[in-house]
Each structure stands twice: as structure tokens, then as C-alpha cells.
Design a protein around this motif. Structure first.
Motif, short mmCIF file in Angstrom:
data_model
loop_
_atom_site.label_atom_id
_atom_site.label_comp_id
_atom_site.label_asym_id
_atom_site.label_seq_id
_atom_site.Cartn_x
_atom_site.Cartn_y
_atom_site.Cartn_z
N PRO A 256 1.40 -8.38 -12.97
CA PRO A 256 1.34 -8.44 -11.34
C PRO A 256 2.50 -9.03 -10.58
N LEU A 257 3.23 -10.16 -11.21
CA LEU A 257 4.21 -10.72 -10.66
C LEU A 257 5.38 -9.73 -10.57
N LEU A 258 5.57 -9.41 -11.95
CA LEU A 258 6.81 -8.29 -11.79
C LEU A 258 6.69 -7.30 -10.70
N LEU A 259 5.32 -6.61 -10.82
CA LEU A 259 5.13 -5.35 -9.97
C LEU A 259 5.51 -5.98 -8.67
N LYS A 260 4.91 -7.11 -7.97
CA LYS A 260 5.00 -7.73 -6.63
C LYS A 260 6.54 -7.87 -6.37
N ILE A 261 7.08 -8.73 -7.34
CA ILE A 261 8.64 -9.02 -6.92
C ILE A 261 9.53 -7.70 -7.03
N ILE A 262 9.53 -7.05 -7.75
CA ILE A 262 10.27 -5.85 -7.85
C ILE A 262 9.94 -4.84 -6.75
N GLY A 264 7.12 -4.79 -4.32
CA GLY A 264 6.40 -5.26 -3.09
C GLY A 264 4.65 -4.74 -3.32
N LEU A 265 4.46 -4.00 -4.03
CA LEU A 265 3.17 -3.26 -4.37
C LEU A 265 2.13 -4.26 -4.40
N ASN A 266 0.82 -3.97 -4.20
CA ASN A 266 -0.37 -4.89 -4.49
C ASN A 266 -0.75 -4.61 -5.76
N PRO A 267 -0.53 -5.68 -6.86
CA PRO A 267 -1.06 -5.48 -8.24
C PRO A 267 -2.40 -5.29 -8.50
N LEU A 268 -3.20 -5.46 -7.39
CA LEU A 268 -4.83 -5.68 -7.67
C LEU A 268 -5.20 -4.15 -7.96
N ILE A 269 -4.41 -3.41 -7.01
CA ILE A 269 -4.86 -2.01 -6.96
C ILE A 269 -4.54 -1.34 -8.18
N LEU A 270 -3.61 -1.73 -8.98
CA LEU A 270 -3.08 -0.97 -10.40
C LEU A 270 -4.14 -1.46 -11.46
N LEU A 271 -4.42 -2.84 -11.25
CA LEU A 271 -5.27 -3.52 -12.19
C LEU A 271 -6.88 -2.67 -12.12
N SER A 272 -7.14 -2.60 -10.88
CA SER A 272 -8.58 -1.90 -10.57
C SER A 272 -8.57 -0.57 -10.97
N LYS A 273 -7.32 0.19 -10.91
CA LYS A 273 -7.30 1.85 -11.24
C LYS A 273 -7.27 1.96 -13.15
N ILE A 412 5.12 -0.72 -15.89
CA ILE A 412 6.69 -0.48 -15.99
C ILE A 412 6.91 1.13 -15.50
N ALA A 413 5.94 1.89 -15.66
CA ALA A 413 6.04 3.23 -15.02
C ALA A 413 6.21 3.33 -13.48
N THR A 414 5.10 2.25 -13.03
CA THR A 414 4.91 2.34 -11.72
C THR A 414 6.08 1.62 -11.21
N ILE A 415 6.65 0.69 -11.47
CA ILE A 415 7.93 0.07 -11.12
C ILE A 415 9.18 0.94 -11.24
N VAL A 416 9.24 1.58 -12.34
CA VAL A 416 10.38 2.56 -12.43
C VAL A 416 10.18 3.83 -11.47
N ALA A 417 9.10 4.38 -11.14
CA ALA A 417 8.75 5.17 -10.07
C ALA A 417 9.14 5.00 -8.96
N LYS A 418 8.80 3.69 -8.55
CA LYS A 418 9.22 3.16 -7.00
C LYS A 418 10.46 2.87 -6.62
N THR A 419 11.27 2.20 -7.78
CA THR A 419 12.66 2.02 -7.38
C THR A 419 13.43 3.35 -7.59
N GLU A 420 12.81 4.74 -8.18
CA GLU A 420 13.51 5.79 -8.16
C GLU A 420 13.13 6.60 -7.08
N GLY A 421 12.29 6.49 -6.14
CA GLY A 421 11.70 7.08 -5.12
C GLY A 421 10.42 8.05 -5.65
N GLU A 422 9.97 7.92 -6.93
CA GLU A 422 9.30 9.02 -7.44
C GLU A 422 7.62 8.38 -7.46
N LEU A 423 7.51 7.60 -6.66
CA LEU A 423 6.02 7.15 -6.39
C LEU A 423 5.46 7.38 -5.04
N ASP A 424 4.16 8.33 -5.39
CA ASP A 424 3.49 8.82 -4.08
C ASP A 424 2.70 7.53 -3.87
#
Length: 441
Positions: A256-262, A264-273, A412-424
Motif C-alpha cells: 500500500p505504501l508503494l502504491l500510495k507514494i508512486i 497517489g491512489l487509495n490502496p484500501l480500494i485495491l485491497l478490498s477488490k 505492481i500491475a496497477t502502478i505500472v498501468a497508472k504511470t503508463e496512462g493505462e489505468l481506467d
């Protein structure tokens, strides 16, 4: 009820073997203490009850199982690394996307094993534990200096390194071999097909060996329980809690820290899904078996694009084994403490390096973690027989660390997608999808 429905799972069989081994071992030790050793005759030969079972059947059965694990170390790591590297070294994949994914996976694995070893050195789960007499006299080899370690990473004779089980040189040679295959044209393609077939065969051997795990666990723990004192129980519980604590910490803090720092997404959403994926991963203890569900969840609930998820997640199932690295780090320190071996700074660095690199070749199937632990122990000159101290409870930890692995893959997939503009992000922030069942495409 059908035969398949009544058939016991491997996990259940291992638990039964573990409990039965402990009970039989304790009964033998108590009986030997209360009434002494009893003799009996077979074919005009006299045997002692304690010696026949503990030093005979249980010793032989456990030793055979440990040898089977050691047998698989070199071929499993070499072939898996050649296959993985030849795939990763495809020029069409080694762009920005591949670079980010590999760097993040290696970073989290490095952090995982470092935290694990720090935790083990702090809480000292193996201190005060008395190993069985049969292996208590283990004398470690002198560790080479740092410069020699660096020199030895490049093998002068790779065949000799394989014969002697020198894993770092094998890993380096396998990576070079896999990269070279991608640049060898048609010859490389034929070799890739060959190694993929060999990898399938080796994975089948792993499955066969793990099918004998309940009997190996029974023999190892029966012998262990018959020889050690009560301090072993508390030491093993300490080890179990230590591994479980670091696994949970890594999953709910580091990712979650890695996701939030890189991002800015809410990591609790990822964990819940990730609930559905986590439950399947826990029950199957296989990140490879969970992969279709992981990909479907990433696309449908997290909003990761098809191009990113189809590359990053299979890559993660191949090289992202943070849970396994955590187990290897703590288990190595635990076994070293149990055998009163002081690991030098070089040894600790070698464990971190070996566990991180070996994760590339760690196939996502149950039981591989134990085989890779054998290679880490060999790398720092610790007895592979020390696996007997923790093998009985490893299955439950294996299920838990698979959850950590797939959570890391999705993060990691979410982080890469976000930084590449490939995240909905509309899909990602839609909390109503958390309880929706993923449809595997």
C-alpha cells in the motif's frame, strides 16, 4: 458423493502426516523414558524399538525426502531461469513497460527478504532450540571473503558449478544462456521450445515429489519429536508467528505504501477488490493457478488495461515471489540460530542476493519454496536437513505467502498501468465492484 469429492487434498494429507509424526515421535520418546528401550526379533535378528523406528525407518524416509528436494534444486532453477529469461529478453518486451515491472518486482522482493531477516535477527526464533543429536554436530564451512564472492559469481566451469550446487554461478549462467537464446535466431527458437518442454517435465517431477510430502513430513517430524526436547515446540511456534507477521506486514504496509507514494491512489480500494483473488490463492497455494483470476480482477475491478495486465501479471507470477523470499530469509536465520551458526555480514548479503535472484526461477506451484530454501541453505553452508525443523508447518505458510505474491502482482500491475496512462481510474475508484465476482475471460 463422488470419489473426487471424498479424496483428501495434499494440504490435508500433509497436516495429517505432521500431526501423526509428532504424536508417534512423542510417544516413542515418552515410552523410551518411562519403560526404556524394548528389543524385538525379526528373522532371527534383534532390533531395539526406538532405534528401529527413529534411526531406521524415520531416518531413512526423511533423508530420502530431503534428498529428493535437493535433487530438484539445480535442474529446477536452471531450466526455469533459462525459460523465464529467454521470454523476458524478447526485444519487443524489454522496453519501458518491462523495465518498470522487473525493477519494481525486484525492489519488493529485496525489501521483503531484508525485512524478514531483520525480523528474525531481532526476535531470534531459533535461539535456545536444541537440534536433534543426529545433526547437532554440524560444523559450518568458512565463508569466503567479499571479493571472492564477487569473483565466484561468474563460473569458470558452469558444469562443475551445477555438480557442486553453487547456485549464484548457476543463476548467472542461466540468465546469460537465456538472453543468448533470444539472439540466436532459429536455433534459439528451437532451444526455447526444448527448454519449455523440459520445464514442463521438471514441474511434473516437482508434483510427484510433493505427492510424497505427507510421508516425508511424517518421517521427519516423527524423528524430530522423538529426539528433541520441549523447547522445539516453542521455537517452531515462534518461527511460525515471525513469518506470518512479516507476510502480513508486507501485504498491508509495504505494497500500500508503494502504491500510495508512486501513484497517489487509495490502496484500501485495491485491497478490498483483491478478496476473491486472495481466497483462491490461499486455497490453491499456487500463484500460477490463480493467474487467470488475477488478470480478470485487474482488468474488471482495478481498471488495468489489457496490454499491461497481459504482460505484467504473468511476469509477476514468474518472478515476483516476495512471500517465498520472506520464508527463506527467516528460515535461514532460524536454522542458523538453531545450529548455533553465526552468519557473517557476507552470509546475510548472500542470502538476500540468492533469495532475490532465485525468485526469478521460482515456479508458482505449491512446494517450490522448500526446494528454493534448500539452495539458499547450501549457499551459506547450512545443513539442508534443517528444513525438517519447519517443514511441518510450511504448508499453511505456503498458502499465506501465495496471497502475498498475488497481492504484490496486482499492486505492481496497477502502478505500472497508472504511470503508463493505462489505468481506467473510474473503474478503480468504483467501490461497488469490490463484491462483484470476476469473470475469467
Amino acid at each position: 458423493m463422488s470419489k473426487d469429492e471424498t479424496k483428501l487434498s495434499l494440504t490435508t494429507k500433509i497436516f495429517i502426516g505432521m500431526i501423526a509424526g509428532i504424536v508417534i515421535g512423542v510417544l516413542l520418546q515418552v515410552g523410551n523414558y518411562l519403560i526404556g528401550d524394548l528389543d524385538f526379533n525379526i528373522f532371527s535378528m534383534t532390533f531395539s524399538t526406538y532405534g528401529f523406528f527413529v534411526e531406521g525407518i524415520f531416518h531413512a524416509g526423511g533423508k530420502i525426502f530431503v534428498n529428493a528436494l535437493k535433487m530438484l534444486v539445480v535442474p529446477l532453477v536452471f531450466v526455469s531461469l533459462v525459460c523465464g529469461t529467454s521470454s523476458l529478453s524478447d526485444p519487443s518486451k524489454l522496453g519501458r513497460l518491462g523495465g518498470k515491472s522487473i525493477a519494481l518486482y525486484m525492489l519488493t522482493t529485496f525489501v521483503a527478504v531484508t525485512f524478514a531477516m531483520a525480523s528474525a535477527l531481532l526476535f531470534k526464533p531459533g535461539v535456545g532450540f536444541t537440534p536433534p543429536p543426529s545433526t547437532a554436530e554440524f560444523v559450518p564451512k568458512e565463508s569466503p571473503g567479499f571479493v571472492q564472492v564477487i569473483i565466484d559469481m561468474v563460473p569458470s566451469n558452469p558444469i562443475s558449478a551445477m555438480a557442486e550446487g553453487q547456485m549464484i554461478p548457476i543463476i548467472v549462467f542461466a540468465i546469460l544462456f537465456g538472453i543468448s537464446m533470444t539472439h540466436a535466431g532459429e536455433a534459439g527458437k528451437r532451444l526455447t521450445s526444448f527448454f519449455n518442454d523440459v520445464n514442463e517435465v521438471i514441474m511434473k517431477i516437482v508434483t510427484i515429489v510433493m505427492n510424497f510430502a505427507p510421508y516425508g513430513v511424517f518421517c521427519l517430524l516423527a524423528k524430530l519429536a522423538a529426539e528433541v526436547d520441549s523447547s522445539a515446540i516453542f521455537a517452531i511456534i515462534n518461527y511460525f508467528v515471525n513469518v506470518l507477521f512479516v507476510l502480513i506486514l508486507h501485504a498491508v504496509i509495504v505494497y500500500p505504501l508503494l502504491l500510495k507514494i508512486i501513484t497517489g491512489l487509495n490502496p484500501l480500494i485495491l485491497l478490498s477488490k483483491m478478496k476473491e483473488v486472495a481466497m483462491f490463492a490461499f486455497s490453491s497455494a499456487s500463484s500460477s493457478a490463480t493467474l487467470p483470476l488475477t488478470i480478470a480482477t485487474a482488468r474488471q475491478k482495478l481498471g488495468v488495461s489489457r496490454s499491461v495486465s497481459s504482460f505484467t501479471l504473468p511476469l509477476g507470477a514468474t518472478i515476483n515471489m516476495d512471500g517465498t523470499a520472506i520464508m527463506q530469509g527467516i528460515a535461514t536465520v532460524f536454522i542458523a540460530q538453531a545450529y548455533n551458526v553465526d552468519l557473517s555480514t557476507i552470509d546475510l548479503l548472500m542470502v538476500v542476493l540468492t533469495a532475490t535472484l532465485a525468485s526469478i526461477g521460482a515456479a508458482g506451484v505449491p512446494g517450490v519454496g522448500l526446494i528454493l530454501l534448500a539452495l539458499v541453505l547450501q549457499q551459506v553452508n547450512l545443513p539442508v536437513e534443517g528444513i525438517a525443523l519447519i517443514i511441518g508447518i510450511d504448508r499453511l505458510l505456503d498458502m499465506t505467502r501465495t496471497v502475498v505474491n498475488v497481492t504484490g502482482d496486482s499492486t505492481i500491475a496497477t502502478i505500472v498501468a497508472k504511470t503508463e496512462g493505462e489505468l481506467d481510474e473510474e473503474i478503480y475508484h468504483d467501490r461497488t465492484l469490490a463484491n462483484k465476482k470476476s469473470v475469467i475471460e
